[in-house]
Design a protein around this motif. Structure first.
Motif, mmCIF file in Angstrom:
data_model
loop_
_atom_site.group_PDB
_atom_site.id
_atom_site.type_symbol
_atom_site.label_atom_id
_atom_site.label_comp_id
_atom_site.label_asym_id
_atom_site.label_seq_id
_atom_site.Cartn_x
_atom_site.Cartn_y
_atom_site.Cartn_z
ATOM 1 N N GLN A 1 -4.480 17.783 7.201
ATOM 2 C CA GLN A 1 -4.161 18.517 5.983
ATOM 3 C C GLN A 1 -2.827 19.233 6.070
ATOM 4 O OE1 GLN A 1 -6.025 18.298 3.188
ATOM 5 N NE2 GLN A 1 -7.127 16.763 4.410
ATOM 6 N N ASP B 1 3.602 9.920 10.629
ATOM 7 C CA ASP B 1 2.505 10.882 10.491
ATOM 8 C C ASP B 1 1.554 10.813 11.683
ATOM 9 O OD1 ASP B 1 3.359 12.026 8.175
ATOM 10 O OD2 ASP B 1 2.070 10.849 6.856
ATOM 11 N N ALA C 1 2.811 15.134 3.975
ATOM 12 C CA ALA C 1 2.069 14.611 2.824
ATOM 13 C C ALA C 1 0.592 14.612 3.212
ATOM 14 C CB ALA C 1 2.531 13.195 2.477
ATOM 15 N N ARG D 1 -3.191 14.034 3.824
ATOM 16 C CA ARG D 1 -3.949 12.790 3.687
ATOM 17 C C ARG D 1 -5.426 13.057 3.933
ATOM 18 N NH1 ARG D 1 -0.493 8.362 3.790
ATOM 19 N NH2 ARG D 1 1.639 8.794 4.462
ATOM 20 N N ASP D 2 -6.243 12.090 3.530
ATOM 21 C CA ASP D 2 -7.660 12.124 3.859
ATOM 22 C C ASP D 2 -7.857 11.473 5.222
ATOM 23 O OD1 ASP D 2 -8.377 13.292 1.439
ATOM 24 O OD2 ASP D 2 -8.519 11.350 0.440
ATOM 25 N N LEU E 1 2.347 4.173 8.841
ATOM 26 C CA LEU E 1 1.986 5.593 8.975
ATOM 27 C C LEU E 1 2.477 6.194 10.281
ATOM 28 C CD1 LEU E 1 -1.733 5.467 7.729
ATOM 29 C CD2 LEU E 1 0.303 6.068 6.407
ATOM 30 N N GLU F 1 0.831 -1.202 0.000
ATOM 31 C CA GLU F 1 0.000 0.000 0.000
ATOM 32 C C GLU F 1 0.867 1.254 0.000
ATOM 33 O OE1 GLU F 1 -2.571 -0.223 3.339
ATOM 34 O OE2 GLU F 1 -3.400 -2.159 2.794
ATOM 35 N N GLY G 1 0.951 3.787 -1.901
ATOM 36 C CA GLY G 1 0.301 5.040 -2.249
ATOM 37 C C GLY G 1 -0.867 5.400 -1.351
ATOM 38 N N GLU G 2 -0.986 4.711 -0.238
ATOM 39 C CA GLU G 2 -2.125 4.952 0.662
ATOM 40 C C GLU G 2 -2.135 6.394 1.152
ATOM 41 O OE1 GLU G 2 -5.337 4.689 1.951
ATOM 42 O OE2 GLU G 2 -4.703 2.605 1.715
ATOM 43 N N GLN G 3 -3.252 7.080 0.967
ATOM 44 C CA GLN G 3 -3.349 8.487 1.355
ATOM 45 C C GLN G 3 -4.359 8.710 2.474
ATOM 46 O OE1 GLN G 3 -1.345 10.989 0.060
ATOM 47 N NE2 GLN G 3 -0.306 9.202 -0.773
ATOM 48 N N LYS G 4 -4.814 7.623 3.094
ATOM 49 C CA LYS G 4 -5.843 7.761 4.132
ATOM 50 C C LYS G 4 -5.256 7.506 5.515
ATOM 51 C CE LYS G 4 -8.391 4.562 2.413
ATOM 52 N NZ LYS G 4 -9.507 3.595 2.213
#
Length: 297
Positions: free
Chosen positions: A121, A284, A125, A127-128, A281, A94, A96-99
């Motif tokens: 935000q 982050d 990077a 993310r949602d 993650l 994963e 490219g996971e942006q959540k």
């Protein structure tokens, strides 16, 4: 005696590690959201397969046996390795996971959720943020199972092996039918009242029970349970008892309530962010938790 290593149960290993960290079967059971008999049974089966006892229980608490002192560090290293396998697999599959999947207790105030949305935000990077509201046990199980990345919950029960950061504290207030003025009330005086509780799923009832236990005071409770914080207020108006809630859970600032004091100091409930250091993650999530903590009111 041959040990059936191929039948070692992962759940039993995690239970044993939790007891080693908390030094308590009951605290370990709360951390995993299971009953104490279920946890004890899991450890008993593990001990049977290993061939000896890991723990001794006495009135003074839980201690590790000589066998446990040798075996438990190996269990911890094995679990760290297994968790690393899962984390690395997620990282590779994963990329490219942006959540960020966040679970929140119903006790978490909307101001904290709004703050989290803003701070996600602002990450290096962006993310949602995908939210899920659920009770404490469901949130813990989803975090353990990897369905959630981080959870925001009341700091009322240990979760061994996870990262924790206190992100907010909030005053506790007392609502009752005979509240005419919003004057503070000491815990000792409030303890004479009968309290209406909600089901022990969001953390509020656990907090209330722990507060009274810490002061060695009896908790007088109404025999029924309210389903929501609004119902708590409605039932107090009927004279069924009093309610203890975080101030942000009042349906309106104009609801008559009394700040709860303990020796002249506000009684507060703490909220924490919990996440796994092994999560891909994790950097982050740490930034998010630190930002929420730094922005505490």
């Amino acid at each position: 005696m041959a040990i059936a290593m191929d039948r070692l149960n992962l759940e039993g290993l995690r239970y044993a590690q939790a007891v080693a960290e908390t030094k308590s079967f009951s605290a370990a059971a709360r951390a995993y959201g299971v009953t104490q008999p279920a946890l004890s049974n899991g450890i008993a089966k593990l001990e049977e397969r290993l061939g000896d006892k890991l723990f001794e229980r006495s009135p003074r608490g839980v201690t590790q046996t000589a066998f446990g002192i040798r075996i438990l560090p190996l269990i911890e290293r094995a679990l760290v390795a297994l968790d690393a396998v899962g984390a690395e697999a997620r990282r590779l599959t994963e990329p490219g996971e942006q959540k960020i999947r966040m679970g929140v207790s119903p006790l978490i105030g909307s101001h904290l959720v709004a703050r989290a949305f803003s701070m996600v935000q602002s990450l290096p990077a962006p993310r949602d943020l995908v939210l899920r509201e659920a009770n404490m046990q469901d949130l813990r199980e989803c975090l353990l199972g990897g369905q959630l990345d981080i959870i925001l919950i009341p700091a009322v029960a240990a979760m061994p092996r996870f990262e924790h950061r206190v992100i907010d504290v909030e005053p506790i207030v007392v609502v009752s039918s005979d509240t005419a003025e919003m004057t503070p009330v000491e815990l000792e005086e409030a303890g004479k009242e009968q309290f209406i509780l909600v089901p022990d799923t969001c953390g509020l009832t656990t907090f209330t029970t722990q507060l009274f236990q810490a002061h060695e005071m009896p908790l007088n409770t109404y025999p029924g349970e309210a389903a929501s914080y609004r119902v708590l207020e409605d039932w107090t108006k009927l004279g069924l008892g009093s309610a203890m809630v975080p101030r942000s859970k009042l349906t309106s600032p104009n609801v008559c309530h009394r700040p709860l004091l303990d020796g002249g100091r506000e009684v507060q409930i703490s909220f924490e962010a919990v996440w796994s250091a092994d999560s891909p993650l994790s950097p982050d999530l740490l930034r998010l938790a630190d930002s929420l903590a730094a922005a505490r009111r």
